[in-house]
Write a protein that holds these residues in place. Structure first.
Motif, PDB file in Angstrom:
ATOM      1  N   LEU A  46       2.615  39.974  -3.630  1.00 51.09           N
ATOM      2  CA  LEU A  46       3.957  40.249  -4.128  1.00 51.09           C
ATOM      3  C   LEU A  46       4.289  41.723  -3.938  1.00 51.09           C
ATOM      4  O   LEU A  46       3.496  42.602  -4.295  1.00 51.09           O
ATOM      5  N   VAL A  47       5.463  41.991  -3.392  1.00 49.19           N
ATOM      6  CA  VAL A  47       5.912  43.363  -3.165  1.00 49.19           C
ATOM      7  C   VAL A  47       6.951  43.766  -4.209  1.00 49.19           C
ATOM      8  O   VAL A  47       6.849  44.827  -4.832  1.00 49.19           O
ATOM      9  N   ALA A  48       7.963  42.929  -4.387  1.00 47.69           N
ATOM     10  CA  ALA A  48       9.052  43.269  -5.304  1.00 47.69           C
ATOM     11  C   ALA A  48       9.720  41.990  -5.774  1.00 47.69           C
ATOM     12  O   ALA A  48       9.751  40.995  -5.056  1.00 47.69           O
ATOM     13  N   LEU A  49      10.264  42.077  -6.983  1.00 45.84           N
ATOM     14  CA  LEU A  49      10.910  40.927  -7.603  1.00 45.84           C
ATOM     15  C   LEU A  49      12.201  41.383  -8.260  1.00 45.84           C
ATOM     16  O   LEU A  49      12.244  42.458  -8.871  1.00 45.84           O
ATOM     17  N   ILE A  50      13.232  40.544  -8.149  1.00 49.62           N
ATOM     18  CA  ILE A  50      14.453  40.775  -8.907  1.00 49.62           C
ATOM     19  C   ILE A  50      14.789  39.461  -9.617  1.00 49.62           C
ATOM     20  O   ILE A  50      14.844  38.400  -9.001  1.00 49.62           O
ATOM     21  N   THR A  51      14.968  39.552 -10.936  1.00 44.79           N
ATOM     22  CA  THR A  51      15.258  38.347 -11.691  1.00 44.79           C
ATOM     23  C   THR A  51      16.734  37.975 -11.553  1.00 44.79           C
ATOM     24  O   THR A  51      17.552  38.788 -11.086  1.00 44.79           O
TER      25      THR A  51
END
Length: 110
Positions: free
Chosen positions: A47-52
């Motif tokens: 995982l690099v980046a997450l936006i909810t």
């Protein structure tokens, strides 16, 4: 079924920048959390980046301060990558609603 299409990968020198985009076939990004993952040769996908769906973001320690994930609209999520390093070389994948895109290759090389 929703489809995700990544774009924006390429060859860049260390210290350079790229902007990846993930386009969805339907308007899902305001409903589902969206993530960027990457897989380097011989390594597991990470995982690099997450936006909810609510707009909160989270980043892997290795990219904090260099990468920014954003939701441009209901069917486009981007990943701005600055100060790229050799170790950022990987295929980058978008994921939302349990769907994966086909990936886009980022190569950081001098």
């Amino acid at each position: 079924q929703v489809q995700l299409v990544e774009s924006g990968g390429g060859l860049v020198q260390p210290g350079g920048s790229l902007r990846l985009s993930c386009a969805a076939s339907i308007l899902i990004f305001s409903i589902y959390d969206t993530a960027w993952y990457r897989q380097a040769p011989g390594k597991e996908r990470e995982l690099v980046a997450l936006i909810t769906s609510g707009g909160r973001t989270n980043y892997a320690d290795s990219v904090k301060g260099r990468f920014t994930i954003s939701r441009d609209n209901a069917n486009t999520v981007s990943l701005q990558m600055n100060n790229l390093k050799l170790e950022d070389t990987a295929v980058y994948y978008c994921n939302a609603a349990s769907v994966w895109g086909q990936g886009t290759l980022v190569t950081v090389s001098s």
